[in-house]
Motif scaffolding. Sequence first.
Motif, PDB file in Angstrom:
ATOM      1  N   GLY A 176      18.030 -12.902   1.613  1.00  0.00           N
ATOM      2  CA  GLY A 176      18.775 -13.534   2.689  1.00  0.00           C
ATOM      3  C   GLY A 176      18.024 -14.686   3.316  1.00  0.00           C
ATOM      4  N   ALA A 177      16.711 -14.537   3.442  1.00  0.00           N
ATOM      5  CA  ALA A 177      15.894 -15.625   3.993  1.00  0.00           C
ATOM      6  C   ALA A 177      15.907 -16.824   3.065  1.00  0.00           C
ATOM      7  CB  ALA A 177      14.463 -15.142   4.223  1.00  0.00           C
ATOM      8  N   GLY A 178      15.871 -16.579   1.748  1.00  0.00           N
ATOM      9  CA  GLY A 178      15.931 -17.679   0.789  1.00  0.00           C
ATOM     10  C   GLY A 178      17.253 -18.415   0.849  1.00  0.00           C
ATOM     11  N   VAL A 179      18.335 -17.667   1.086  1.00  0.00           N
ATOM     12  CA  VAL A 179      19.648 -18.300   1.211  1.00  0.00           C
ATOM     13  C   VAL A 179      19.688 -19.183   2.455  1.00  0.00           C
ATOM     14  CG1 VAL A 179      22.107 -17.896   1.578  1.00  0.00           C
ATOM     15  CG2 VAL A 179      20.829 -16.461  -0.040  1.00  0.00           C
ATOM     16  N   VAL A 180      19.181 -18.658   3.574  1.00  0.00           N
ATOM     17  CA  VAL A 180      19.194 -19.414   4.833  1.00  0.00           C
ATOM     18  C   VAL A 180      18.371 -20.688   4.710  1.00  0.00           C
ATOM     19  CG1 VAL A 180      18.498 -19.395   7.262  1.00  0.00           C
ATOM     20  CG2 VAL A 180      19.642 -17.401   6.271  1.00  0.00           C
ATOM     21  N   VAL A 181      17.154 -20.564   4.169  1.00  0.00           N
ATOM     22  CA  VAL A 181      16.281 -21.738   4.040  1.00  0.00           C
ATOM     23  C   VAL A 181      16.875 -22.749   3.069  1.00  0.00           C
ATOM     24  CG1 VAL A 181      14.018 -22.530   3.239  1.00  0.00           C
ATOM     25  CG2 VAL A 181      14.188 -20.480   4.660  1.00  0.00           C
ATOM     26  N   GLY A 182      17.507 -22.266   1.996  1.00  0.00           N
ATOM     27  CA  GLY A 182      18.107 -23.179   1.030  1.00  0.00           C
ATOM     28  C   GLY A 182      19.281 -23.947   1.600  1.00  0.00           C
ATOM     29  N   LEU A 183      20.106 -23.256   2.396  1.00  0.00           N
ATOM     30  CA  LEU A 183      21.277 -23.912   2.975  1.00  0.00           C
ATOM     31  C   LEU A 183      20.924 -24.725   4.217  1.00  0.00           C
ATOM     32  CD1 LEU A 183      23.954 -21.076   2.661  1.00  0.00           C
ATOM     33  CD2 LEU A 183      23.651 -23.076   1.187  1.00  0.00           C
ATOM     34  N   PHE A 184      19.902 -24.278   4.922  1.00  0.00           N
ATOM     35  CA  PHE A 184      19.476 -24.960   6.153  1.00  0.00           C
ATOM     36  C   PHE A 184      17.962 -25.184   6.099  1.00  0.00           C
ATOM     37  CE2 PHE A 184      23.023 -22.079   7.087  1.00  0.00           C
ATOM     38  CZ  PHE A 184      23.987 -22.993   7.507  1.00  0.00           C
ATOM     39  N   PRO A 185      17.517 -26.214   5.347  1.00  0.00           N
ATOM     40  CA  PRO A 185      16.072 -26.449   5.165  1.00  0.00           C
ATOM     41  C   PRO A 185      15.298 -26.595   6.466  1.00  0.00           C
ATOM     42  CG  PRO A 185      17.358 -27.802   3.648  1.00  0.00           C
ATOM     43  CD  PRO A 185      18.341 -27.187   4.598  1.00  0.00           C
ATOM     44  N   GLN A 186      15.992 -26.969   7.562  1.00  0.00           N
ATOM     45  CA  GLN A 186      15.300 -27.135   8.834  1.00  0.00           C
ATOM     46  C   GLN A 186      14.773 -25.804   9.375  1.00  0.00           C
ATOM     47  OE1 GLN A 186      18.456 -27.760   8.184  1.00  0.00           O
ATOM     48  NE2 GLN A 186      19.850 -27.089   9.827  1.00  0.00           N
ATOM     49  N   THR A 187      15.236 -24.680   8.823  1.00  0.00           N
ATOM     50  CA  THR A 187      14.750 -23.371   9.283  1.00  0.00           C
ATOM     51  C   THR A 187      13.445 -22.971   8.610  1.00  0.00           C
ATOM     52  OG1 THR A 187      16.006 -22.173   7.581  1.00  0.00           O
ATOM     53  CG2 THR A 187      17.122 -22.600   9.692  1.00  0.00           C
ATOM     54  N   ARG A 188      13.004 -23.754   7.624  1.00  0.00           N
ATOM     55  CA  ARG A 188      11.775 -23.414   6.899  1.00  0.00           C
ATOM     56  C   ARG A 188      10.590 -23.284   7.847  1.00  0.00           C
ATOM     57  NH1 ARG A 188      10.889 -24.048   1.581  1.00  0.00           N
ATOM     58  NH2 ARG A 188      12.683 -25.466   1.441  1.00  0.00           N
ATOM     59  N   GLY A 189      10.496 -24.203   8.815  1.00  0.00           N
ATOM     60  CA  GLY A 189       9.391 -24.156   9.771  1.00  0.00           C
ATOM     61  C   GLY A 189       9.400 -22.877  10.591  1.00  0.00           C
ATOM     62  N   PHE A 190      10.598 -22.404  10.952  1.00  0.00           N
ATOM     63  CA  PHE A 190      10.715 -21.163  11.719  1.00  0.00           C
ATOM     64  C   PHE A 190      10.174 -19.981  10.923  1.00  0.00           C
ATOM     65  CE2 PHE A 190      13.338 -17.338  12.457  1.00  0.00           C
ATOM     66  CZ  PHE A 190      12.936 -17.052  13.757  1.00  0.00           C
ATOM     67  N   TYR A 191      10.562 -19.887   9.647  1.00  0.00           N
ATOM     68  CA  TYR A 191      10.079 -18.789   8.813  1.00  0.00           C
ATOM     69  C   TYR A 191       8.575 -18.902   8.564  1.00  0.00           C
ATOM     70  CZ  TYR A 191      14.747 -16.984   7.778  1.00  0.00           C
ATOM     71  OH  TYR A 191      16.000 -16.414   7.878  1.00  0.00           O
ATOM     72  N   ASP A 192       8.090 -20.117   8.366  1.00  0.00           N
ATOM     73  CA  ASP A 192       6.654 -20.304   8.155  1.00  0.00           C
ATOM     74  C   ASP A 192       5.872 -19.883   9.410  1.00  0.00           C
ATOM     75  OD1 ASP A 192       7.124 -21.250   5.630  1.00  0.00           O
ATOM     76  OD2 ASP A 192       6.977 -23.371   6.179  1.00  0.00           O
ATOM     77  N   LEU A 193       6.435 -20.152  10.570  1.00  0.00           N
ATOM     78  CA  LEU A 193       5.789 -19.750  11.822  1.00  0.00           C
ATOM     79  C   LEU A 193       5.711 -18.230  11.918  1.00  0.00           C
ATOM     80  CD1 LEU A 193       4.632 -20.515  14.608  1.00  0.00           C
ATOM     81  CD2 LEU A 193       6.979 -20.464  15.490  1.00  0.00           C
ATOM     82  N   ILE A 194       6.780 -17.552  11.557  1.00  0.00           N
ATOM     83  CA  ILE A 194       6.780 -16.086  11.591  1.00  0.00           C
ATOM     84  C   ILE A 194       5.751 -15.531  10.613  1.00  0.00           C
ATOM     85  CG2 ILE A 194       8.157 -14.036  11.037  1.00  0.00           C
ATOM     86  CD1 ILE A 194      10.577 -15.459  12.125  1.00  0.00           C
ATOM     87  N   ASP A 195       5.650 -16.160   9.434  1.00  0.00           N
ATOM     88  CA  ASP A 195       4.698 -15.687   8.430  1.00  0.00           C
ATOM     89  C   ASP A 195       3.263 -15.773   8.921  1.00  0.00           C
ATOM     90  OD1 ASP A 195       6.725 -15.118   6.690  1.00  0.00           O
ATOM     91  OD2 ASP A 195       6.549 -16.985   5.547  1.00  0.00           O
ATOM     92  N   ARG A 196       2.995 -16.681   9.860  1.00  0.00           N
ATOM     93  CA  ARG A 196       1.620 -16.833  10.369  1.00  0.00           C
ATOM     94  C   ARG A 196       1.286 -15.827  11.466  1.00  0.00           C
ATOM     95  NH1 ARG A 196       2.736 -22.470   9.478  1.00  0.00           N
ATOM     96  NH2 ARG A 196       3.439 -22.770  11.628  1.00  0.00           N
ATOM     97  N   ILE A 197       2.271 -15.090  11.924  1.00  0.00           N
ATOM     98  CA  ILE A 197       2.023 -14.074  12.952  1.00  0.00           C
ATOM     99  C   ILE A 197       1.256 -12.912  12.331  1.00  0.00           C
ATOM    100  CG2 ILE A 197       3.102 -12.414  14.520  1.00  0.00           C
ATOM    101  CD1 ILE A 197       5.450 -14.309  14.759  1.00  0.00           C
ATOM    102  N   PRO A 198       0.172 -12.446  12.969  1.00  0.00           N
ATOM    103  CA  PRO A 198      -0.580 -11.308  12.419  1.00  0.00           C
ATOM    104  C   PRO A 198       0.320 -10.077  12.232  1.00  0.00           C
ATOM    105  CG  PRO A 198      -1.813 -12.358  14.189  1.00  0.00           C
ATOM    106  CD  PRO A 198      -0.443 -12.980  14.189  1.00  0.00           C
TER     107      PRO A 198
END
Length: 208
Positions: free
Chosen positions: A156-178
């Motif tokens: 689902g995250a891949g679908v969201v990022v693919g359709l709305f590339p501007q959300t990539r930064g949001f997911y990358d930010l979450i990935d950096r959370i410990p």
Amino acid sequence: MNWEAAITWFVAFVISTTFHEAAHAWVAMLGGDRTAQRAGQVTLNPLPHMQREPFGMVVLPLLSLWISNATMCFGYASAPYDPIWAYRNPRKSALMSAAGPLANVLLAAIAFAVLYGLGRPVGANEEAVATIAFTFLALNILLAVFNLLPLRPLDGAGVVVGLFPQTRGFYDLIDRIPYASILTFILLIQVLPHVYRPVLFAVVGLLP
């Protein structure tokens, strides 16, 4: 343990997961990314998928069957892809991500058609077919709903990022959370039953 139920669940899981990952690999190949094809993942033969993820496709499912007394089978698998290709082709990447859950929807639809055609099963043979079909129905609805949740590393995250590339930064930010993966797993456990059960009950309610 109910060994008949355990075998039914395990075979359904292997087939359903193989279809899921092969769909990812096939759509990626059509879109120009041959990473999964070179890894032998564009196939409905479960062995290459098991060899890639032996714990997720064999050990964990068998362990979950033993713990749940053959009432549920859980595991995972994966198909490799080129992240650079995905970055440069967001729409194709979204389609690749959606292909796996859509394959599960197709299998669920086939199982539903079998159950609908049987109606009320009469006799041992029809009851056996109904049991297998219902296992495929429940499992593939679960796999589709689970994987379409918009959380990494799910499809689902891949679908969201693919359709709305501007959300990539949001997911990358979450990935950096410990401990983000642990927090995501806890959230999934809390959310999944509230999404899966209504869908399953709605589909079952359409059966005669």
